[in-house]
Design an enzyme around this catalytic site. Structure first.
Site, PDB file in Angstrom:
ATOM      1  N   GLY A 151       1.005  -0.723   0.203  1.00 44.78           N
ATOM      2  CA  GLY A 151      -0.038  -0.393  -0.036  1.00 44.78           C
ATOM      3  C   GLY A 151       1.193   1.039   0.044  1.00 44.78           C
ATOM      4  CG  ASP A 203      -8.199  -1.594   8.893  1.00 41.14           C
ATOM      5  OD1 ASP A 203      -7.282  -1.568  10.033  1.00 41.14           O
ATOM      6  OD2 ASP A 203      -9.098  -2.785   9.054  1.00 41.14           O
TER       7      ASP A 203
END
Length: 256
Positions: free
Chosen positions: A120, A137
């Site tokens: 990410g 998350d």
């Protein structure tokens, strides 16, 4: 990178684990589009803050980036309840994607919903695309966020927010508490960040804004929470109550 995947079920709820009892995600089998865990509901509280128009004139949010798939809770909710949104999920572990497909009703990929396999942080750092809502998350089996908890990542993240952009990050489980993580988010956003009071699970969700200022009174937050509950079943009333009782909002207004 593939963590050990375990699936458990109890009282009608299916849980995702990474080789331990630690819960990495959950889905109520009879209500797959609801957000079962309190912190995932809180991560959608951006819908209390930006209930107007997106940059292209449509409903907000039009573009959603989710970093960390887990049990696909956020992906299912956004896909089902926000039909105007185009969604990209970035997940580093192919085994997590496979488990989400098999056990957690991951939406099928199409022109509106897509999955990128990879880091990410690297994705955000290397791409110029902007997003209305970014949900972060991502944790490993030891509840470590790694590159997703660094100042360069959050600076790049803030630069990827649209004129109506918001970011929500789950800070639970980071070493030495969440305050150092929050300080990085505050710095990266030029001070336009806030941590909501901890929910029952101990998770702390932080929000940061870009572009158009956010200002909501408690009355406005309560009204929007009631509307959201009617529209989607998402109950953010407890979140608004905790905000009010915390006494941390100057003049009883949330400003970002």
């Amino acid at each position: 990178m593939n963590p050990p995947i375990d699936i458990s079920e109890q009282a009608g709820v299916r849980y995702l684990h990474f080789g331990s009892d630690w819960i990495q995600g959950a889905m109520r089998i009879r209500r797959p589009h609801a957000l079962e865990l309190a912190y995932t509901r809180e991560m959608m509280a951006g819908l209390l803050l930006r209930d107007g128009l997106a940059a292209d004139g449509g409903r907000w949010p039009r573009k959603v980036l989710i970093i960390g798939l887990g049990a696909a809770s956020l992906a299912r909710f956004v896909h089902h309840h926000l039909p105007q949104a185009r969604i990209r999920v970035v997940e580093i572990a192919p085994a997590v994607v496979a488990a989400a497909r098999q056990f957690f009703k991951l939406p099928a990929e199409d022109a509106r919903f897509s999955i990128h396999l990879g880091c990410g942080a690297q994705y955000v750092l290397e791409r110029d695309e902007t997003w209305d809502y970014i949900l972060v998350d991502g944790y490993d089996r030891n509840a470590r966020a790694g590159a997703l908890d660094t100042l360069p990542f959050h600076q790049a993240l803030h630069a990827r927010l649209s004129e109506h952009g918001l970011m929500a990050a789950n800070l639970f489980g980071r070493a030495r508490g969440y305050k150092a993580s929050l300080e990085r988010i505050v710095h990266a956003s030029g001070g336009r960040a806030v941590a909501f009071p901890s929910c029952d699970s101990g998770n702390v969700v932080a929000f940061a804004a870009a572009g158009e200022p956010v200002e909501r009174s408690m009355d406005e937050l309560r009204l929007r929470a009631r509307q959201l509950k009617e529209e989607t079943g998402l109950d953010l009333g407890p979140t608004v109550t905790r905000l009010e009782q915390s006494g941390t909002l100057p003049g009883a207004h949330l400003r970002l």
